[in-house]
Design a protein around this motif. Structure first.
Motif, short mmCIF file in Angstrom:
data_model
loop_
_atom_site.label_atom_id
_atom_site.label_comp_id
_atom_site.label_asym_id
_atom_site.label_seq_id
_atom_site.Cartn_x
_atom_site.Cartn_y
_atom_site.Cartn_z
N GLU A 33 0.82 -1.22 0.00
CA GLU A 33 0.00 0.00 0.00
C GLU A 33 0.86 1.27 0.00
O GLU A 33 0.38 2.35 -0.33
N LEU A 34 2.14 1.14 0.36
CA LEU A 34 3.05 2.28 0.34
C LEU A 34 3.81 2.26 -0.99
O LEU A 34 4.90 1.72 -1.10
N ASP A 35 3.19 2.82 -2.00
CA ASP A 35 3.76 2.86 -3.35
C ASP A 35 3.91 4.33 -3.74
O ASP A 35 2.98 4.96 -4.23
N VAL A 36 5.10 4.87 -3.49
CA VAL A 36 5.35 6.30 -3.72
C VAL A 36 5.17 6.65 -5.19
O VAL A 36 4.64 7.72 -5.52
N PHE A 91 19.80 15.70 6.89
CA PHE A 91 19.00 16.20 5.77
C PHE A 91 17.93 15.18 5.38
O PHE A 91 16.80 15.54 5.07
N GLY A 92 18.29 13.89 5.39
CA GLY A 92 17.32 12.84 5.07
C GLY A 92 16.13 12.86 6.02
O GLY A 92 14.98 12.69 5.61
N VAL A 93 16.40 13.08 7.30
CA VAL A 93 15.32 13.17 8.29
C VAL A 93 14.45 14.40 8.00
O VAL A 93 13.22 14.33 8.08
N LEU A 94 15.08 15.52 7.65
CA LEU A 94 14.32 16.72 7.28
C LEU A 94 13.46 16.47 6.04
O LEU A 94 12.28 16.84 6.02
N ALA A 95 14.02 15.81 5.03
CA ALA A 95 13.26 15.49 3.81
C ALA A 95 12.08 14.58 4.14
O ALA A 95 10.97 14.76 3.63
N MET A 99 8.12 15.35 3.66
CA MET A 99 7.28 14.42 2.90
C MET A 99 6.06 13.99 3.70
O MET A 99 4.96 13.84 3.16
N MET A 100 6.25 13.81 4.99
CA MET A 100 5.16 13.34 5.85
C MET A 100 4.05 14.38 6.05
O MET A 100 2.90 14.02 6.25
N VAL A 101 4.41 15.67 5.99
CA VAL A 101 3.40 16.70 6.25
C VAL A 101 2.90 17.40 4.98
O VAL A 101 1.89 18.10 5.05
N LEU A 102 3.55 17.20 3.85
CA LEU A 102 3.07 17.84 2.61
C LEU A 102 2.52 16.84 1.61
O LEU A 102 1.31 16.73 1.47
N PRO A 103 3.36 16.08 0.89
CA PRO A 103 2.81 15.21 -0.14
C PRO A 103 1.99 14.04 0.38
O PRO A 103 1.03 13.63 -0.29
N MET A 118 0.87 2.18 10.78
CA MET A 118 2.01 2.66 11.57
C MET A 118 3.35 2.40 10.90
O MET A 118 4.30 3.14 11.09
N MET A 119 3.45 1.36 10.09
CA MET A 119 4.73 1.04 9.46
C MET A 119 5.10 2.03 8.35
O MET A 119 6.27 2.15 8.02
N ALA A 120 4.14 2.75 7.80
CA ALA A 120 4.44 3.69 6.70
C ALA A 120 5.44 4.77 7.13
O ALA A 120 6.45 4.95 6.45
N PRO A 121 5.21 5.47 8.24
CA PRO A 121 6.20 6.48 8.61
C PRO A 121 7.54 5.86 9.02
O PRO A 121 8.60 6.43 8.75
N VAL A 122 7.50 4.68 9.62
CA VAL A 122 8.74 4.03 10.05
C VAL A 122 9.57 3.62 8.82
O VAL A 122 10.76 3.90 8.73
N MET A 123 8.92 2.96 7.86
CA MET A 123 9.63 2.49 6.67
C MET A 123 10.15 3.66 5.85
O MET A 123 11.29 3.63 5.38
N THR A 124 9.35 4.71 5.70
CA THR A 124 9.81 5.86 4.92
C THR A 124 10.94 6.59 5.65
O THR A 124 11.84 7.12 5.00
N LEU A 125 10.93 6.59 6.97
CA LEU A 125 12.03 7.20 7.72
C LEU A 125 13.33 6.44 7.46
O LEU A 125 14.37 7.05 7.18
N VAL A 126 13.27 5.12 7.53
CA VAL A 126 14.47 4.31 7.28
C VAL A 126 14.99 4.58 5.86
O VAL A 126 16.19 4.78 5.65
N LEU A 127 14.09 4.61 4.88
CA LEU A 127 14.51 4.87 3.51
C LEU A 127 15.14 6.25 3.36
O LEU A 127 16.12 6.42 2.64
N HIS A 128 14.59 7.24 4.05
CA HIS A 128 15.14 8.59 3.96
C HIS A 128 16.48 8.72 4.70
O HIS A 128 17.32 9.53 4.31
N ILE A 129 16.67 7.95 5.75
CA ILE A 129 17.98 7.94 6.42
C ILE A 129 19.03 7.36 5.48
O ILE A 129 20.13 7.90 5.36
N VAL A 130 18.68 6.28 4.79
CA VAL A 130 19.60 5.71 3.80
C VAL A 130 19.86 6.72 2.68
O VAL A 130 21.01 6.93 2.28
N PHE A 131 18.79 7.35 2.19
CA PHE A 131 18.92 8.38 1.15
C PHE A 131 19.91 9.46 1.60
O PHE A 131 20.83 9.82 0.87
N GLY A 132 19.72 9.97 2.81
CA GLY A 132 20.58 11.03 3.32
C GLY A 132 22.02 10.59 3.51
O GLY A 132 22.95 11.33 3.19
N ALA A 133 22.21 9.37 4.00
CA ALA A 133 23.57 8.86 4.20
C ALA A 133 24.29 8.73 2.87
O ALA A 133 25.46 9.13 2.74
#
Length: 148
Positions: A33-36, A91-95, A99-103, A118-133
């Motif tokens: 269901e989380l298909d960006v 920066f990844g956490v900021l992005a 994303m969580m409050v706008l799109p 509940m897993m949607a914000p957790v999974m997207t946070l992990v992905l954005h941390i990887v993105f930022g790193a």
């Protein structure tokens, strides 16, 4: 190479890594269901009357490369952290937060994507941390003072 070119290259590489992780997540059946890409496609169709996966992928890469790339360059000196990687993670956490409050609400997923569970914000946070790193790592390697 100027700071904006370095940050956009870093944004492109980080978006490519993020995209591979998103595709792997989908192939493993994790949170279908989380298909960006589907969300971006629907938003493009609703806003511009245009749709399709190709346009959604283009938007995804433009956001990661141009928008996040330039914003990373502009904020780099103000981001917490002592290395490019830690600044990238910040920066990844900021992005993710943006994303969580706008799109996410605009796409019908609710604030922080909570309509997806509940897993949607957790999974997207992990992905954005990887993105930022990845973004910070590549940006640091492209820096004129980087040593290999």
């Amino acid at each position: 190479m100027n700071i904006y070119m370095r940050s956009m290259i870093a944004g492109f590489v980080a978006t490519a890594v993020l995209s591979v992780l998103m595709l792997m997540k989908g192939m493993m059946g994790l949170m279908p269901e989380l298909d960006v890409i589907a969300m971006l496609g629907k938003m493009a169709e609703d806003m511009m009357g245009l749709g399709g996966a190709g346009l959604a992928w283009l938007i995804h890469f433009m956001i990661g490369t141009v928008l996040w790339g330039i914003l990373f360059a502009l904020l780099y000196g103000r981001l917490p952290g002592t290395s490019a990687v830690t600044k990238g993670i910040s920066f990844g956490v900021l992005a993710w937060l943006l994303m969580m409050v706008l799109p996410m609400p605009m796409a019908g997923a609710g604030l922080f994507g909570m309509n997806l569970g509940m897993m949607a914000p957790v999974m997207t946070l992990v992905l954005h941390i990887v993105f930022g790193a990845v973004m910070g790592f590549v940006f640091g390697k492209l820096s004129p003072t980087a040593t290999s």
